[in-house]
Design an enzyme around this catalytic site. Structure first.
Site, PDB file in Angstrom:
ATOM      1  N   TYR A 395       0.860  -1.199   0.000  1.00 11.64           N
ATOM      2  CA  TYR A 395       0.000   0.000   0.000  1.00 11.64           C
ATOM      3  C   TYR A 395       0.886   1.234   0.000  1.00 11.64           C
ATOM      4  O   TYR A 395       1.942   1.234   0.621  1.00 11.64           O
ATOM      5  CB  TYR A 395      -0.803   0.106   1.298  1.00 11.64           C
ATOM      6  CG  TYR A 395      -1.780  -0.984   1.627  1.00 11.64           C
ATOM      7  CD1 TYR A 395      -3.115  -0.858   1.279  1.00 11.64           C
ATOM      8  CD2 TYR A 395      -1.393  -2.103   2.348  1.00 11.64           C
ATOM      9  CE1 TYR A 395      -4.037  -1.829   1.641  1.00 11.64           C
ATOM     10  CE2 TYR A 395      -2.316  -3.086   2.711  1.00 11.64           C
ATOM     11  CZ  TYR A 395      -3.639  -2.933   2.344  1.00 11.64           C
ATOM     12  OH  TYR A 395      -4.556  -3.896   2.704  1.00 11.64           O
ATOM     13  N   HIS A 475     -10.094   2.092   2.307  1.00 11.64           N
ATOM     14  CA  HIS A 475      -9.674   3.015   3.370  1.00 11.64           C
ATOM     15  C   HIS A 475     -10.043   4.459   3.048  1.00 11.64           C
ATOM     16  O   HIS A 475      -9.271   5.380   3.271  1.00 11.64           O
ATOM     17  CB  HIS A 475      -8.161   2.902   3.589  1.00 11.64           C
ATOM     18  CG  HIS A 475      -7.734   1.545   4.047  1.00 11.64           C
ATOM     19  ND1 HIS A 475      -6.435   1.098   3.985  1.00 11.64           N
ATOM     20  CD2 HIS A 475      -8.449   0.518   4.588  1.00 11.64           C
ATOM     21  CE1 HIS A 475      -6.361  -0.135   4.457  1.00 11.64           C
ATOM     22  NE2 HIS A 475      -7.572  -0.511   4.815  1.00 11.64           N
ATOM     23  N   ASN A 518      -3.790   1.003   8.277  1.00 17.32           N
ATOM     24  CA  ASN A 518      -5.214   0.758   8.101  1.00 17.32           C
ATOM     25  C   ASN A 518      -5.917   1.679   9.089  1.00 17.32           C
ATOM     26  O   ASN A 518      -5.505   1.786  10.240  1.00 17.32           O
ATOM     27  CB  ASN A 518      -5.528  -0.700   8.403  1.00 17.32           C
ATOM     28  CG  ASN A 518      -4.536  -1.645   7.746  1.00 17.32           C
ATOM     29  OD1 ASN A 518      -3.339  -1.537   7.999  1.00 17.32           O
ATOM     30  ND2 ASN A 518      -5.005  -2.523   6.921  1.00 17.32           N
TER      31      ASN A 518
HETATM   32  N1  6FA Z   1      -9.560  -0.712   8.602  1.00 21.97           N
HETATM   33  C1  6FA Z   1      -8.627  -1.062   9.502  1.00 21.97           C
HETATM   34  O1  6FA Z   1      -8.145  -0.210  10.245  1.00 21.97           O
HETATM   35  N2  6FA Z   1      -8.171  -2.356   9.588  1.00 21.97           N
HETATM   36  C2  6FA Z   1      -8.631  -3.341   8.758  1.00 21.97           C
HETATM   37  O2  6FA Z   1      -8.198  -4.490   8.859  1.00 21.97           O
HETATM   38  C3  6FA Z   1      -9.608  -2.993   7.799  1.00 21.97           C
HETATM   39  N3  6FA Z   1     -10.089  -3.918   6.934  1.00 21.97           N
HETATM   40  C4  6FA Z   1     -11.123  -3.581   6.118  1.00 21.97           C
HETATM   41  C5  6FA Z   1     -11.732  -4.595   5.339  1.00 21.97           C
HETATM   42  O3  6FA Z   1     -11.222  -5.799   5.376  1.00 21.97           O
HETATM   43  C6  6FA Z   1     -12.856  -4.282   4.551  1.00 21.97           C
HETATM   44  C7  6FA Z   1     -13.469  -5.367   3.697  1.00 21.97           C
HETATM   45  C8  6FA Z   1     -13.400  -2.971   4.584  1.00 21.97           C
HETATM   46  C9  6FA Z   1     -14.632  -2.607   3.800  1.00 21.97           C
HETATM   47  C10 6FA Z   1     -12.792  -1.974   5.340  1.00 21.97           C
HETATM   48  C11 6FA Z   1     -11.665  -2.267   6.105  1.00 21.97           C
HETATM   49  N4  6FA Z   1     -11.059  -1.310   6.899  1.00 21.97           N
HETATM   50  C12 6FA Z   1     -10.072  -1.650   7.774  1.00 21.97           C
HETATM   51  C13 6FA Z   1     -11.531   0.088   6.896  1.00 21.97           C
HETATM   52  C14 6FA Z   1     -12.421   0.403   8.101  1.00 21.97           C
HETATM   53  O4  6FA Z   1     -13.324  -0.651   8.346  1.00 21.97           O
HETATM   54  C15 6FA Z   1     -13.166   1.707   7.804  1.00 21.97           C
HETATM   55  O5  6FA Z   1     -12.239   2.705   7.523  1.00 21.97           O
HETATM   56  C16 6FA Z   1     -14.023   2.128   8.992  1.00 21.97           C
HETATM   57  O6  6FA Z   1     -14.965   1.136   9.325  1.00 21.97           O
HETATM   58  C17 6FA Z   1     -14.752   3.421   8.693  1.00 21.97           C
HETATM   59  O7  6FA Z   1     -15.438   3.835   9.859  1.00 21.97           O
HETATM   60  P1  6FA Z   1     -16.623   4.896   9.791  1.00 21.97           P
HETATM   61  O8  6FA Z   1     -17.166   5.020  11.172  1.00 21.97           O
HETATM   62  O9  6FA Z   1     -16.147   6.095   9.106  1.00 21.97           O
HETATM   63  O10 6FA Z   1     -17.725   4.275   8.811  1.00 21.97           O
HETATM   64  P2  6FA Z   1     -18.379   2.827   8.625  1.00 21.97           P
HETATM   65  O11 6FA Z   1     -18.638   2.681   7.174  1.00 21.97           O
HETATM   66  O12 6FA Z   1     -17.610   1.795   9.322  1.00 21.97           O
HETATM   67  O13 6FA Z   1     -19.782   2.938   9.410  1.00 21.97           O
HETATM   68  C18 6FA Z   1     -20.846   3.712   8.947  1.00 21.97           C
HETATM   69  C19 6FA Z   1     -22.141   3.154   9.537  1.00 21.97           C
HETATM   70  O14 6FA Z   1     -23.191   4.056   9.267  1.00 21.97           O
HETATM   71  C20 6FA Z   1     -22.531   1.806   8.952  1.00 21.97           C
HETATM   72  O15 6FA Z   1     -22.836   0.910  10.000  1.00 21.97           O
HETATM   73  C21 6FA Z   1     -23.761   2.134   8.103  1.00 21.97           C
HETATM   74  O16 6FA Z   1     -24.680   1.069   8.031  1.00 21.97           O
HETATM   75  C22 6FA Z   1     -24.330   3.342   8.819  1.00 21.97           C
HETATM   76  N5  6FA Z   1     -25.097   4.258   7.967  1.00 21.97           N
HETATM   77  C23 6FA Z   1     -24.651   4.893   6.844  1.00 21.97           C
HETATM   78  N6  6FA Z   1     -25.608   5.661   6.322  1.00 21.97           N
HETATM   79  C24 6FA Z   1     -26.694   5.550   7.120  1.00 21.97           C
HETATM   80  C25 6FA Z   1     -28.000   6.102   7.083  1.00 21.97           C
HETATM   81  N7  6FA Z   1     -28.383   6.938   6.103  1.00 21.97           N
HETATM   82  N8  6FA Z   1     -28.875   5.765   8.062  1.00 21.97           N
HETATM   83  C26 6FA Z   1     -28.505   4.906   9.062  1.00 21.97           C
HETATM   84  N9  6FA Z   1     -27.274   4.344   9.129  1.00 21.97           N
HETATM   85  C27 6FA Z   1     -26.376   4.660   8.177  1.00 21.97           C
HETATM   86  C1  ABL Z   2      -7.693  -3.923   5.294  1.00 22.94           C
HETATM   87  O1  ABL Z   2      -7.471  -2.864   5.864  1.00 22.94           O
HETATM   88  C2  ABL Z   2      -8.203  -3.904   3.921  1.00 22.94           C
HETATM   89  O2  ABL Z   2      -9.184  -2.899   3.755  1.00 22.94           O
HETATM   90  C3  ABL Z   2      -8.761  -5.218   3.449  1.00 22.94           C
HETATM   91  O3  ABL Z   2      -8.866  -5.131   2.059  1.00 22.94           O
HETATM   92  C4  ABL Z   2      -7.869  -6.370   3.878  1.00 22.94           C
HETATM   93  O4  ABL Z   2      -8.424  -7.626   3.547  1.00 22.94           O
HETATM   94  C5  ABL Z   2      -7.788  -6.353   5.389  1.00 22.94           C
HETATM   95  N1  ABL Z   2      -7.414  -5.072   5.901  1.00 22.94           N
HETATM   96  C6  ABL Z   2      -6.759  -7.366   5.922  1.00 22.94           C
HETATM   97  O5  ABL Z   2      -5.470  -7.023   5.532  1.00 22.94           O
HETATM   98  C7  ABL Z   2      -8.349  -8.110   2.202  1.00 22.94           C
HETATM   99  C8  ABL Z   2      -8.503  -9.620   2.221  1.00 22.94           C
HETATM  100  O6  ABL Z   2      -7.398 -10.215   2.890  1.00 22.94           O
HETATM  101  C9  ABL Z   2      -8.602 -10.160   0.814  1.00 22.94           C
HETATM  102  O7  ABL Z   2      -8.876 -11.538   0.803  1.00 22.94           O
HETATM  103  C10 ABL Z   2      -9.690  -9.436   0.042  1.00 22.94           C
HETATM  104  O8  ABL Z   2      -9.675  -9.833  -1.305  1.00 22.94           O
HETATM  105  C11 ABL Z   2      -9.508  -7.936   0.140  1.00 22.94           C
HETATM  106  O9  ABL Z   2      -9.424  -7.534   1.486  1.00 22.94           O
HETATM  107  C12 ABL Z   2     -10.666  -7.191  -0.516  1.00 22.94           C
HETATM  108  O10 ABL Z   2     -10.447  -5.800  -0.503  1.00 22.94           O
END
Ligand code: 6FA
Ligand code: ABL
Length: 541
Positions: A395, A475, A518
Site C-alpha cells: 500500500y 480506506h 489501516n
Molecule cells: N480498517 C482497519 O483499520 N483495519 C482493517 O483491517 C480494515 N479492513 C477492512 C476490510 O477488510 C474491509 C473489507 C473494509 C470494507 C474496510 C476495512 N477497513 C479496515 C476500513 C475500516 O473498516 C473503515 O475505515 C471504517 O470502518 C470506517 O469507519 P466509519 O465510522 O467512518 O464508517 P463505517 O462505514 O464503518 O460505518 C458507517 C455506519 O453508518 C454503517 O454501519 C452504516 O450502516 C451506517 N449508515 C450509513 N448511512 C446511514 C443512514 N443513512 N442511516 C442509518 N445508518 C447509516
Molecule cells: C484492510 O485494511 C483492507 O481494507 C482489506 O482489504 C484487507 O483484507 C484487510 N485489511 C486485511 O489485511 C483483504 C482480504 O485479505 C482479501 O482476501 C480481500 O480480497 C480484500 O481484502 C478485498 O479488498
C-alpha cells in the site's frame, strides 16, 4: 420524542461518539440502517460448526476471509458498489481487524490538520485504555500459522528492516516490521462494538435503533431540526426532532455521510440538483436559496494497493481459507470452541511493515506491506503449488497526493465519481520503486517464488496494467475534510459543518489525508478528539 444528540451510523466513528456523548447524561439516540452483528448484540448468523456456541461469524476473527466468499453477504451496504459494512459496528464488524495506534504524523499540520488537533496523545490514550491492541490474539498466547511471517522476515532483513512491536513505537514507520496487531479480545473480534457500544448501551439516557435508515437531515437555515427516517414508529411520519439546543452528528462513513449532507442541501450544486430530483429526498430539502456550497465528496483518498503473490515450501496456505465456514480443520474448530485459541482466534494478516520513500517532488511517502497466507487471485502462466501461496499487499499511505471524488448517482446511491488512485504519477512511481525493492530480494530466500506477476511479466507492466478497481484498499477518507476554511473543508476544527449551528460529522470522511496504517485506529482517535470538542463547544444541549 426529541433527543439532545442524534448520531447517524454505528461504525467506529459513530460508536465512539455516541458512547462519549452518553457519558454526559444527555439524551442520545444512535441510529443504524443495518442489524445486529456479534452474539452479544443479538446477531445469530453462524456457520454450522458453531451451532450451539455463542459466537457469530462477526465474533470469530478467523472467519474474516469468508466475508468475501460466503453465499449470504447481507453485511455489505447493498446500494454502495465498493465494500462497506452496513450493520452494527459498520466496517469494524466485517473487516480484517488490523488496528494501529496512530503515529503523531496522523494528526500533524503537514497531514492537513489544524494545529489545534496536533496534540492527539490524550485522545489516543483514551482509545487505548478503552480498546487496547494485541498482536497475539489467541487465548493461549501462541501465534498460529507463523510461516508467512517467517518467510517475509527473510525477505526484509537483508534490506535493513528491523523487527519491533508495532504499537509500542507508533512513530517508527521506516524500515520496520512486526506481528500484525488487532482489536481482538478474548479470542473474539470485540472492537468498538464490544467496548464503546457496550458501555453506551448500559446507560438509561442512551437509545439504539437498528434497521433504521436516515433518508434526510432536515435543515431550516443554519439550524438542523432533526432527521427523517423510514421508521414511522419513531416519530410522526418517521421524523425525529432534536431538542432546542440539540445536535445531529453524521457518522455514516465516507459514502453514507456525503449522501446525508446532500439531503440537507449541503455540497456541490451538481450533487444537490440530483438530490432535489429525488421524490423522497427532494421535497424535504431546504430551498435553493439556503443551499450551502461546500466541497462535500471532494479531497477523497484511499491507499493504492497492489498484491504480490508468492509460493514457498514452508507455507501452509490454509486451503486459501476456502473451507473455514463449511468444512474447517476439525482440530482448529474444536480448539476455538473449547478455548478461543488457535487459527480461528486471529484474522488472516500475519505481518505488517513500513518503509519511507522520497519522491521526485521532494515529498516523503510511506509504503506499507501486509503479509498473509493465501491469495485473493493468482495470475500465472506457470504451474504452482496452491497449498503454498501467500500474499504481500503493498500500500502507499501517508504522503500520497492522488485524490478522487465521491458523490451519488440519480438513484442517490453513493458512488466513486473520480477514482483516487495514481491520479498523481509520482504516487505510482514511488509504489513501483517499493515493489521493485521487495522483489529484488526474492533470490535471497531459497525456495521463494514470485507467481503473480509471473516470470514473463515485468513489474512495471504489472503495475501499469493493474486494474484500478483492484487497487481499492477500502480506506476511504477526506470526503468531508476537517479544516479551518470553508473554501477547502466541509467541517470546522470542532467537526461542525460550516454554515450550520448544530450539524457535525464524525467518521473517516473528516480525516484530511491518508493515515499511516489501516485507518480504524486513526478514525477512533479522531472521534475521541472530535467528540471532546463537541461536548466542550458552547451552545449545545
Ligand atoms: N480498517 C482497519 O483499520 N483495519 C482493517 O483491517 C480494515 N479492513 C477492512 C476490510 O477488510 C474491509 C473489507 C473494509 C470494507 C474496510 C476495512 N477497513 C479496515 C476500513 C475500516 O473498516 C473503515 O475505515 C471504517 O470502518 C470506517 O469507519 P466509519 O465510522 O467512518 O464508517 P463505517 O462505514 O464503518 O460505518 C458507517 C455506519 O453508518 C454503517 O454501519 C452504516 O450502516 C451506517 N449508515 C450509513 N448511512 C446511514 C443512514 N443513512 N442511516 C442509518 N445508518 C447509516
Ligand atoms: C484492510 O485494511 C483492507 O481494507 C482489506 O482489504 C484487507 O483484507 C484487510 N485489511 C486485511 O489485511 C483483504 C482480504 O485479505 C482479501 O482476501 C480481500 O480480497 C480484500 O481484502 C478485498 O479488498
Amino acid at each position: 420524542t426529541p433527543y439532545d444528540y442524534i448520531v447517524v451510523g454505528a461504525g467506529p466513528g459513530g460508536l465512539v461518539t455516541a458512547d462519549r456523548l452518553s457519558e454526559t447524561g444527555k439524551k442520545v439516540l444512535l441510529l443504524e440502517r443495518g442489524g445486529p452483528s456479534t452474539w452479544e448484540t443479538g446477531g445469530r448468523y453462524q456457520p454450522d460448526w458453531l451451532a450451539g456456541q455463542p459466537y457469530t461469524k462477526f465474533d470469530v476473527p478467523g472467519l474474516f476471509e469468508s466475508m468475501f466468499s460466503d453465499g449470504n453477504q447481507f453485511w455489505w451496504c447493498r446500494d454502495i458498489n465498493v465494500f462497506a459494512g452496513c450493520l452494527l459496528g459498520g466496517g469494524s464488524t466485517i473487516n480484517g481487524g488490523l488496528y494501529w495506534y496512530p503515529p503523531d504524523s496522523d494528526f500533524s499540520v503537514a497531514s492537513g490538520w489544524p494545529s489545534s488537533w496536533a496534540n492527539h496523545a490524550p485522545y489516543t490514550q483514551k482509545m487505548k485504555t478503552r480498546l487496547p491492541s494485541t498482536d497475539h490474539s489467541s487465548m493461549d498466547g501462541i501465534r498460529y500459522l507463523p510461516q508467512s511471517f517467517n518467510v517475509a522476515k527473510r525477505l526484509l532483513d537483508p534490506q535493513g528492516y528491523r523487527q519491533l512491536t508495532i504499537n509500542d513505537e507508533p512513530n517508527q514507520k521506516d524500515h520496520v516490521y512486526g506481528y500484525s496487531s488487532f482489536f481482538f479480545q478474548g479470542g473474539k473480534r470485540t472492537g468498538p462494538t464490544g467496548t464503546y457500544f457496550k458501555t453506551a448501551k448500559a446507560r438509561p439516557n442512551f437509545t439504539y435503533r437498528d434497521y433504521t435508515f436516515v433518508n434526510s437531515i432536515i435543515r431550516n437555515g443554519t439550524k438542523v431540526l432533526g432527521v427523517q427516517t423510514n421508521d414511522t414508529s419513531l416519530g410522526p411520519d418517521g421524523f425525529i426532532p432534536v431538542t432546542p439546543h440539540g445536535r445531529v452528528i453524521l457518522s455514516g462513513g465516507s459514502f453514507g455521510s456525503p449522501r446525508l449532507l446532500f439531503s440537507a442541501g449541503i455540497g456541490p450544486t451538481d450533487m444537490l440538483t440530483i438530490a432535489q430530483g429525488d421524490s423522497v429526498v427532494g421535497p424535504k430539502m431546504p430551498p435553493q436559496a439556503q443551499w450551502i456550497n461546500l466541497p462535500v465528496g471532494e479531497n477523497v483518498q484511499d491507499n493504492p494497493s497492489i498484491n504480490l503473490v508468492f509460493t514457498h515450501p514452508d507455507i501452509d496456505a490454509y486451503e486459501n481459507w476456502a473451507d473455514i465456514m463449511s468444512d474447517p480443520r476439525p482440530a482448529d474448530a474444536a480448539q476455538y470452541i473449547s478455548r478461543q485459541s488457535g487459527v480461528f482466534a486471529s484474522s488472516s494478516p500475519r505481518m505488517n511493515f513500513w518503509r519511507a520513500y522520497g519522491g521526485s517532488d521532494g515529498k516523503t511517502r510511506w509504503m506499507q506491506g501486509t503479509v498473509r497466507p493465501g491469495a485473493a487471485s493468482v495470475t500465472s502462466s506457470n504451474p504452482y503449488n496452491a497449498s503454498q501461496i501467500f500474499t504481500i499487499t503493498t500500500y502507499l499511505s501517508t504522503g500520497i497526493t492522488s485524490k478522487g471524488r465521491i458523490g451519488i448517482d440519480v438513484a442517490l446511491r453513493p458512488r466513486v465519481l473520480v477514482e483516487p488512485w495514481f491520479t498523481d504519477p509520482i504516487d505510482k512511481t514511488v509504489l513501483l520503486q517499493g515493489i521493485n525493492d521487495i522483489v529484488a530480494s526474492v533470490g535471497n530466500v531459497s525456495g521463494l517464488t514470485l507467481i503473480t506477476p509471473d516470470n514473463i511479466t515485468t513489474i512495471s507492466s504489472y503495475v501499469n496494467n493493474y486494474g484500478t478497481g483492484n487497487m481499492n484498499s477500502n480506506h476511504w477518507i477526506g470526503a468531508n475534510r476537517l479544516g479551518s476554511s470553508a473554501s477547502n473543508s466541509v467541517v470546522d476544527p470542532n467537526a461542525k459543518v460550516f454554515g450550520t449551528d448544530n450539524l457535525f460529522v464524525v467518521d473517516a470522511s473528516i480525516i484530511p489525508s491518508m493515515p499511516m496504517g489501516n485507518p480504524q485506529g486513526a478514525i477512533m482517535a479522531t472521534a475521541e478528539q472530535a467528540v471532546a470538542k463537541i461536548i466542550a463547544l458552547a451552545g449545545g444541549p
